[in-house]
Design a protein around this motif. Structure first.
Motif, PDB file in Angstrom:
ATOM      1  N   ALA B  83      60.179  60.699  11.898  1.00  0.00           N
ATOM      2  CA  ALA B  83      59.617  60.366  10.589  1.00  0.00           C
ATOM      3  C   ALA B  83      58.343  59.534  10.737  1.00  0.00           C
ATOM      4  O   ALA B  83      57.326  59.807  10.086  1.00  0.00           O
ATOM      5  CB  ALA B  83      60.641  59.619   9.747  1.00  0.00           C
ATOM      6  N   ALA B  86      55.577  61.807  11.981  1.00  0.00           N
ATOM      7  CA  ALA B  86      55.107  62.777  10.998  1.00  0.00           C
ATOM      8  C   ALA B  86      54.273  62.092   9.917  1.00  0.00           C
ATOM      9  O   ALA B  86      53.225  62.593   9.511  1.00  0.00           O
ATOM     10  CB  ALA B  86      56.299  63.500  10.364  1.00  0.00           C
ATOM     11  N   HIS B  91      51.946  64.242   7.515  1.00  0.00           N
ATOM     12  CA  HIS B  91      52.844  65.313   7.115  1.00  0.00           C
ATOM     13  C   HIS B  91      53.851  64.820   6.081  1.00  0.00           C
ATOM     14  O   HIS B  91      54.137  63.631   5.990  1.00  0.00           O
ATOM     15  CB  HIS B  91      53.615  65.849   8.325  1.00  0.00           C
ATOM     16  N   VAL B  93      57.545  64.686   5.375  1.00  0.00           N
ATOM     17  CA  VAL B  93      58.712  64.794   6.219  1.00  0.00           C
ATOM     18  C   VAL B  93      59.990  64.754   5.381  1.00  0.00           C
ATOM     19  O   VAL B  93      60.049  64.106   4.346  1.00  0.00           O
ATOM     20  CB  VAL B  93      58.721  63.656   7.265  1.00  0.00           C
ATOM     21  N   ARG B 125      65.586  68.420  10.426  1.00  0.00           N
ATOM     22  CA  ARG B 125      64.356  67.771   9.959  1.00  0.00           C
ATOM     23  C   ARG B 125      63.362  68.818   9.505  1.00  0.00           C
ATOM     24  O   ARG B 125      63.261  69.897  10.100  1.00  0.00           O
ATOM     25  CB  ARG B 125      63.729  66.964  11.089  1.00  0.00           C
ATOM     26  N   LEU B 127      59.224  69.651   8.044  1.00  0.00           N
ATOM     27  CA  LEU B 127      57.825  69.265   7.836  1.00  0.00           C
ATOM     28  C   LEU B 127      57.279  70.138   6.719  1.00  0.00           C
ATOM     29  O   LEU B 127      57.372  71.365   6.798  1.00  0.00           O
ATOM     30  CB  LEU B 127      56.993  69.497   9.097  1.00  0.00           C
ATOM     31  N   GLU B 155      65.236  58.999   5.946  1.00  0.00           N
ATOM     32  CA  GLU B 155      64.077  59.613   6.610  1.00  0.00           C
ATOM     33  C   GLU B 155      63.927  59.158   8.053  1.00  0.00           C
ATOM     34  O   GLU B 155      63.817  59.958   8.962  1.00  0.00           O
ATOM     35  CB  GLU B 155      62.803  59.282   5.826  1.00  0.00           C
TER      36      GLU B 155
END
Lengths: 242, 242
Positions: B83, B86, B91, B93, B125, B127, B155
Motif C-alpha cells: 500500500a 502504491a 496508484h 490501491v 491486492r 491496483l 489497506e
DNA sequence: GGTCTGGCCTTGTCTGTACATGTTCCCCTA
DNA sequence: TAGGGGAACATGTACAGACAAGGCCAGACC
C-alpha cells in the motif's frame, strides 16, 4: 594482501557461518573486537559494516549487534557470469551461441549503450545438460570484435573478455519479472509455449561507467531463483509498476 | 535533524538528479566537497558512500568519482508495504482479506518463525481496481492478535501494525522466481490457469531479529517488476539453483 | 609521432579522540 | 513486588592527521 578490515570481516563471517556466533546471538562489542584484533574502532566498524550490508548482522544504536542469518552473497562476477556462478556451485555448465549478427541499434538500444551499431547474440545455456537459460544479449560496437572472436561454445564470456582485452564488468542494473515463453523460447528451452519464464533484463557497464551490454535473460521456471537481503538501513531492491 | 553526512548526501543526490552533475561526469573530489561543506573528509566519504551504495555514483581508487545514473531506491517501508509503495507511486490501491485462520505450524514454518502456532492470511491486492497481487502470509503467533484485530479491507498492514503495537519491520530476505498460476491463483487474479506469475517469497524480522512473517506473494505477469542495482563493491543480489 | 617516466592528484586504509544518542539492567524506593 | 531512576555500556557521528595505492597528464626522450 587484503585490507585489514576485510580480513576482520572474513574472520567474523567465518565465525558466524561455523556457529561460533549462532543466529540470534549478540556479536562482541566494537571495543572488544578492536582489542582482539589490535585495530582501531573505525577499522572494526568498517568490517562489521560489510556484514551488515550483506544482511548477516543487524545494527541498532545502543544495543549489541545481532546475528541475523546464514550465508549468502555471491561475488559480483558470479552473478554476472552464468558459468562462473554455476561452476562455483558445483554444476556442470554448458552453452552455445545459436545466432550472432551486427545490426543498427534501435533508439532504445542506442540510448542505453551509446552506440549506433550493436552486436546481437543469442545464447543457450545448460546445467547438467538441461537447457536452463536463454540469453539475448546486445553488445556495444566497441566491444563487438572481441565478442565475435570468441568460440561458439565459450563457457564464460565474462572470463574470456577479461582475459582477452582486460574488460571488467563493474556496475549492473537489473529488472526482474515473469513472462510467458514465446514460440522460440519454448522450442529452445524445451518447455511448452506460454509456460512461465523468469526474466532478468540487465545493463552492465565498465568501471568508467561506459555501457557494455544490454541483455534479456530468460530462465526456465523452477531452475533458478534470485535472492536478496535488505534492511531499513540498506535497501537495494525496488518494486516497479509496468 | 538528520546527520551531517545525510544532509550532504541529500544535497549531492539532488544535484545529480537535477543535472548539475550529468551522467558520465566527474563528481568534485572529496577534498573539494569537504571544503565546500566545511566538513571533515571522513564525513564526506560517508555521504558519497551512500550514493555509491545506491548505485548513483561509481568509485575507483585514484580516479574521480563518476556519476552513473538516475534515481532509484525506494524506502524499505515502501518495499515491504504494498500500500505504501502504491500510494507513493500515485496508484489507487485496494485489498481484502479472503481467508484467515489459526493453525499449527509445519516444521518449516516453525523453524522460520520460531513459534508452534501461526496465523495464516490470504489477501488479494488491487491496483486501479485490477487484481494484481495474491498474498499468502503466515504470521508468528505473538503478533497474531494484532493482525486479527485489523479490518478485512485494511489497506496497509505494515502501517496498521506500526500504529497499533509499534511493530517495526527492519530486516527482510527475499526469494524471487516465476511459477505457473494454480487454479486458485488463476481464479482470484483473473488469469488463465498455468499463466506466468512473478513470485516473491519473503521473511521479515523486527529490529531485534525476531521473525514476524513469512509470505508467498504472487504478482500477475506484466504488472510489477523488481529492480536492483549492484556493483563489484556491493552485490546484494544472488542467484540460486532450485 | 609514439612511448616512457615521474610527479601530482584522488581515493583507499588506518589510527586516535571526543561527544551524542540510544539500550540494558541493576538497585533503590514506594 | 512493581515501577522509576540512573549508571554503565554500545553504537552513531564527527573531526584531524598520516600514509598507501592507483589514475592522470605533461614533459622528456627515442
Amino acid at each position: 594482501m587484503a585490507a585489514r578490515y576485510e580480513q576482520i570481516a572474513a574472520e567474523l563471517r567465518d565465525e558466524i557461518l561455523t556457529g561460533v556466533h549462532p543466529v540470534g546471538s549478540q556479536l562482541p562489542s566494537e571495543a572488544e573486537l578492536a582489542a582482539r584484533y589490535s585495530a582501531a574502532r573505525g577499522t572494526v566498524r568498517q568490517a562489521v559494516g560489510i556484514l551488515a550490508a550483506e544482511g548477516l548482522v543487524g545494527s541498532r544504536q545502543g544495543a549489541r549487534r545481532i546475528v541475523l542469518g546464514g550465508e549468502r552473497s555471491q561475488s559480483f562476477a558470479e552473478l554476472h557470469s552464468f558459468a562462473q556462478w554455476a561452476r562455483s556451485q558445483g554444476h556442470v555448465v554448458g552453452g552455445e551461441v545459436l545466432g550472432q549478427r551486427r545490426r543498427k541499434a534501435g533508439p532504445a538500444e542506442s540510448a542505453k549503450l551509446g552506440t549506433a551499431e550493436v552486436l546481437e547474440v543469442l545464447r543457450l545455456r545448460t546445467l547438467e545438460g538441461e537447457p536452463v537459460l536463454l540469453e539475448r544479449t546486445v553488445y556495444a560496437s566497441w566491444i563487438a570484435p572481441a565478442v565475435e572472436g570468441l568460440p561458439r561454445d565459450c563457457e564464460s564470456v565474462t572470463q574470456a573478455l577479461y582475459d582477452g582485452v582486460g574488460l571488467v564488468f563493474a556496475y549492473g542494473e537489473h529488472l526482474i519479472d515473469a513472462v510467458s515463453a514465446s514460440s522460440e523460447d519454448a522450442r529452445l528451452l524445451g518447455v511448452r509455449r506460454g509456460s512461465p519464464l523468469l526474466r532478468q533484463r540487465r545493463i552492465t557497464t565498465t568501471q568508467e561507467g561506459r555501457p557494455v551490454e544490454w541483455s534479456d535473460d530468460r530462465y526456465r521456471a523452477g531452475s533458478v531463483a534470485f535472492s536478496i537481503r535488505n534492511s531499513i538501513g540498506a535497501n537495494p531492491l525496488a518494486r516497479l509498476a509496468l
